[in-house]
Scaffold this motif. Structure first.
Motif, short mmCIF file in Angstrom:
data_model
loop_
_atom_site.label_atom_id
_atom_site.label_comp_id
_atom_site.label_asym_id
_atom_site.label_seq_id
_atom_site.Cartn_x
_atom_site.Cartn_y
_atom_site.Cartn_z
N ALA A 96 0.80 -1.22 0.00
CA ALA A 96 0.00 0.00 0.00
C ALA A 96 0.84 1.28 0.00
O ALA A 96 0.28 2.38 -0.05
CB ALA A 96 -0.93 0.00 1.22
N GLY A 97 2.16 1.14 0.07
CA GLY A 97 3.02 2.32 0.07
C GLY A 97 3.10 3.01 1.42
O GLY A 97 3.48 4.19 1.50
N LEU A 98 2.76 2.30 2.50
CA LEU A 98 2.85 2.83 3.85
C LEU A 98 4.08 2.25 4.55
O LEU A 98 4.61 1.21 4.15
CB LEU A 98 1.59 2.48 4.65
CG LEU A 98 0.25 2.90 4.03
CD1 LEU A 98 -0.90 2.43 4.89
CD2 LEU A 98 0.21 4.40 3.82
N THR A 99 4.52 2.91 5.61
CA THR A 99 5.70 2.45 6.35
C THR A 99 5.27 1.65 7.57
O THR A 99 4.60 2.19 8.46
CB THR A 99 6.55 3.65 6.79
OG1 THR A 99 6.98 4.38 5.65
CG2 THR A 99 7.78 3.17 7.58
N PRO A 100 5.66 0.37 7.66
CA PRO A 100 5.29 -0.44 8.82
C PRO A 100 6.32 -0.35 9.94
O PRO A 100 7.53 -0.25 9.69
CB PRO A 100 5.25 -1.86 8.24
CG PRO A 100 6.29 -1.84 7.16
CD PRO A 100 6.30 -0.43 6.60
N ILE A 101 5.83 -0.38 11.17
CA ILE A 101 6.69 -0.40 12.36
C ILE A 101 6.13 -1.45 13.30
O ILE A 101 4.93 -1.47 13.59
CB ILE A 101 6.73 0.97 13.06
CG1 ILE A 101 7.27 2.04 12.10
CG2 ILE A 101 7.58 0.91 14.33
CD1 ILE A 101 7.17 3.45 12.64
N LEU A 102 7.00 -2.34 13.81
CA LEU A 102 6.56 -3.42 14.69
C LEU A 102 7.15 -3.27 16.09
O LEU A 102 8.34 -2.98 16.24
CB LEU A 102 6.99 -4.77 14.12
CG LEU A 102 6.40 -5.19 12.77
CD1 LEU A 102 6.97 -6.54 12.36
CD2 LEU A 102 4.89 -5.25 12.84
N TYR A 103 6.30 -3.49 17.08
CA TYR A 103 6.74 -3.61 18.49
C TYR A 103 6.43 -5.03 18.92
O TYR A 103 5.27 -5.44 19.00
CB TYR A 103 6.02 -2.58 19.36
CG TYR A 103 6.67 -1.22 19.28
CD1 TYR A 103 7.58 -0.81 20.25
CD2 TYR A 103 6.41 -0.37 18.21
CE1 TYR A 103 8.21 0.43 20.15
CE2 TYR A 103 7.03 0.87 18.11
CZ TYR A 103 7.93 1.26 19.08
OH TYR A 103 8.56 2.47 18.99
N LEU A 104 7.49 -5.79 19.19
CA LEU A 104 7.36 -7.22 19.45
C LEU A 104 7.89 -7.59 20.83
O LEU A 104 8.88 -7.05 21.29
CB LEU A 104 8.13 -8.01 18.39
CG LEU A 104 7.81 -7.69 16.93
CD1 LEU A 104 8.65 -8.55 16.00
CD2 LEU A 104 6.32 -7.88 16.63
N THR A 105 7.19 -8.53 21.47
CA THR A 105 7.61 -9.01 22.77
C THR A 105 8.18 -10.43 22.65
O THR A 105 7.85 -11.16 21.72
CB THR A 105 6.44 -9.03 23.77
OG1 THR A 105 5.41 -9.88 23.26
CG2 THR A 105 5.89 -7.63 23.97
N ARG A 106 9.02 -10.80 23.60
CA ARG A 106 9.61 -12.14 23.59
C ARG A 106 9.80 -12.60 25.04
O ARG A 106 10.33 -11.87 25.87
CB ARG A 106 10.95 -12.13 22.87
CG ARG A 106 11.62 -13.52 22.75
CD ARG A 106 12.93 -13.38 22.00
NE ARG A 106 13.70 -14.62 21.96
CZ ARG A 106 13.74 -15.45 20.93
NH1 ARG A 106 13.01 -15.20 19.87
NH2 ARG A 106 14.49 -16.53 20.97
N ASP A 107 9.36 -13.80 25.32
CA ASP A 107 9.56 -14.43 26.62
C ASP A 107 10.99 -14.96 26.65
O ASP A 107 11.26 -16.09 26.24
CB ASP A 107 8.54 -15.56 26.80
CG ASP A 107 8.69 -16.26 28.14
OD1 ASP A 107 9.61 -15.92 28.90
OD2 ASP A 107 7.86 -17.15 28.42
N THR A 108 11.91 -14.13 27.13
CA THR A 108 13.32 -14.51 27.10
C THR A 108 13.65 -15.62 28.09
O THR A 108 14.63 -16.34 27.90
CB THR A 108 14.20 -13.28 27.38
OG1 THR A 108 13.77 -12.66 28.59
CG2 THR A 108 14.10 -12.27 26.24
N THR A 109 12.84 -15.76 29.13
CA THR A 109 13.06 -16.85 30.08
C THR A 109 12.89 -18.19 29.39
O THR A 109 13.66 -19.13 29.61
CB THR A 109 12.08 -16.75 31.26
OG1 THR A 109 12.24 -15.49 31.90
CG2 THR A 109 12.31 -17.87 32.26
N ARG A 110 11.87 -18.30 28.55
CA ARG A 110 11.60 -19.56 27.86
C ARG A 110 12.37 -19.69 26.55
O ARG A 110 12.93 -20.75 26.24
CB ARG A 110 10.11 -19.70 27.57
CG ARG A 110 9.73 -21.04 26.94
CD ARG A 110 8.25 -21.07 26.55
NE ARG A 110 7.38 -20.93 27.69
CZ ARG A 110 7.03 -21.93 28.49
NH1 ARG A 110 7.52 -23.13 28.29
NH2 ARG A 110 6.21 -21.71 29.51
N HIS A 111 12.40 -18.62 25.75
CA HIS A 111 12.93 -18.71 24.40
C HIS A 111 14.33 -18.12 24.24
O HIS A 111 14.92 -18.25 23.17
CB HIS A 111 11.98 -18.02 23.42
CG HIS A 111 10.62 -18.63 23.38
ND1 HIS A 111 10.40 -19.97 23.19
CD2 HIS A 111 9.38 -18.08 23.53
CE1 HIS A 111 9.10 -20.23 23.21
NE2 HIS A 111 8.47 -19.10 23.42
#
Length: 359
Positions: A96-111
């Motif tokens: 679509a010509g838009l700029t995507p931005i992601l905020y991601l979480t991660r369970d660092t204890t498990r992964h």
């Protein structure tokens, strides 16, 4: 309202072309012969624009359609680090010509800490998506209110920066759970009815995996509008208890939103609630943690049909479907459609997510 009227009502809404529709619908002949029921697969995993896709692409078409109309330049969305939704929205934004931005979480204890880009993360990296990571102690950020607050604060700060620079920003909740998108899967339901009719099949049941609750509202609204007798059964990958983050009451409200958007009559809450059936027995130990049932379901579908479901969402959903057949909750000879909502990118994740699918 008939299917043509439904199509006309949806056609009046802003929409950005991203995927390739209608997505395929086909029989699973080998698995059907093995179980004595008639399995069909609705392939939202083939929606596009890339080869790894899913049901969020439909949502993105309506959410981004309105965004483009409103002059939005950037879209911020969120999810766990292996998010399918984030990947699909990022791809849709690129189209679509838009700029995507992601905020991601991660369970660092498990992964653990991220040591390399794999699965969906690798695809986001390939698209050059601006990505921010936040560590959590649970399988998903919604496990704790403090994590939700941290993610929201971080997104709002980035939104403020962009808007101060003259941009217009849309924030899309986790899983694409934005009001503009819920109507999208009314089209999925319409397509399934048309495609099953073309095969001379009347569907008895539609199964799907339910998490952030974005597929069922549109499909259920379309069922109520058309009066079709098919029943939905939802296999949960997160808790669906009243008073929780997700619940049947949330689905009821979203169904009412879709019906209102389409100018249809809105029945009493009890009528909508009676159509919702959520089975929570296949969540397993935690979100994004493989279960013996999901691993077996992934292998069984692949070995019978050469089709792959994923370990986080669709594998658990398909495991629930197979269990319902084995335990007699589905009558022999029934016509059953499973909505394949995607998740195949997560097959290339770490073993703690995928499990051992090779034995």
């Amino acid at each position: 309202m008939d299917l043509l009227g439904l199509d006309t009502a949806i056609g009046k809404l802003p929409r950005q072309s991203v995927g390739f529709y209608p997505t395929p619908f086909h029989a699973l002949r080998n698995l059907s012969a093995a179980y004595g029921v008639n399995f069909f697969l609705k392939r939202e995993d083939l929606a596009g624009p890339g080869t790894i896709s899913g049901s969020k692409t439909r949502l993105s078409e309506f959410i981004l359609g309105k965004a483009v109309e409103d002059g939005v330049t950037h879209v911020i969305t969120q999810g766990v680090y292996l998010t399918n939704s984030g990947l699909q929205f990022a791809a849709a934004c690129r189209v679509a010509g838009l700029t995507p931005i992601l905020y991601l979480t991660r369970d660092t204890t498990r992964h653990g800490e991220i040591g390399e880009y794999r699965g969906n993360l690798l695809l986001n990296k390939t698209m050059g998506v601006e990505t921010h990571f936040l560590a959590t102690d649970g399988g998903a950020y919604w496990d704790a209110e403090e994590d939700q607050a941290r993610v929201l604060e971080a997104m709002q700060a980035r939104q403020a920066e962009l808007e101060a620079a003259g941009h217009r920003v849309l924030v899309v909740p986790t899983g694409g759970a934005h009001a503009d998108g819920f109507v999208a899967h009314a089209l999925t339901f319409k397509e399934m009815l048309e495609q099953s009719d073309a095969l001379g099949v009347s569907l008895d049941l539609i199964y799907h995996t339910i998490g952030t609750g974005t597929s069922l509202p549109g499909m259920l609204a379309a069922k109520l509008m058309t009066g079709h007798p098919v029943r939905f059964r939802s296999i949960a990958i997160c808790a669906y208890d009243e008073g929780g983050w997700m619940s049947p009451s949330v689905i009821v409200e979203r169904v009412k939103e879709v019906l209102g958007t389409l100018g249809a009559d809105v029945p009493a809450d009890e009528v909508i609630r009676a159509e919702i059936e959520v089975d929570q027995r296949f969540i397993g130990e935690d979100y994004a943690v493989p279960s013996a049932e999901s691993i077996a379901a992934i292998r069984e579908l692949a070995r019978h049909e050469g089709v792959f479901v994923g370990p986080v969402y669709t594998g658990k959903g398909f495991a629930g479907l197979l269990d319902h057949v084995r335990t007699g909750r589905i009558e022999p000879g029934s016509n059953i459609a499973f909505l394949h909502t995607g998740d195949t990118g997560n097959l290339f994740e770490i073993p703690a997510v995928v499990g051992d699918v090779t034995s």
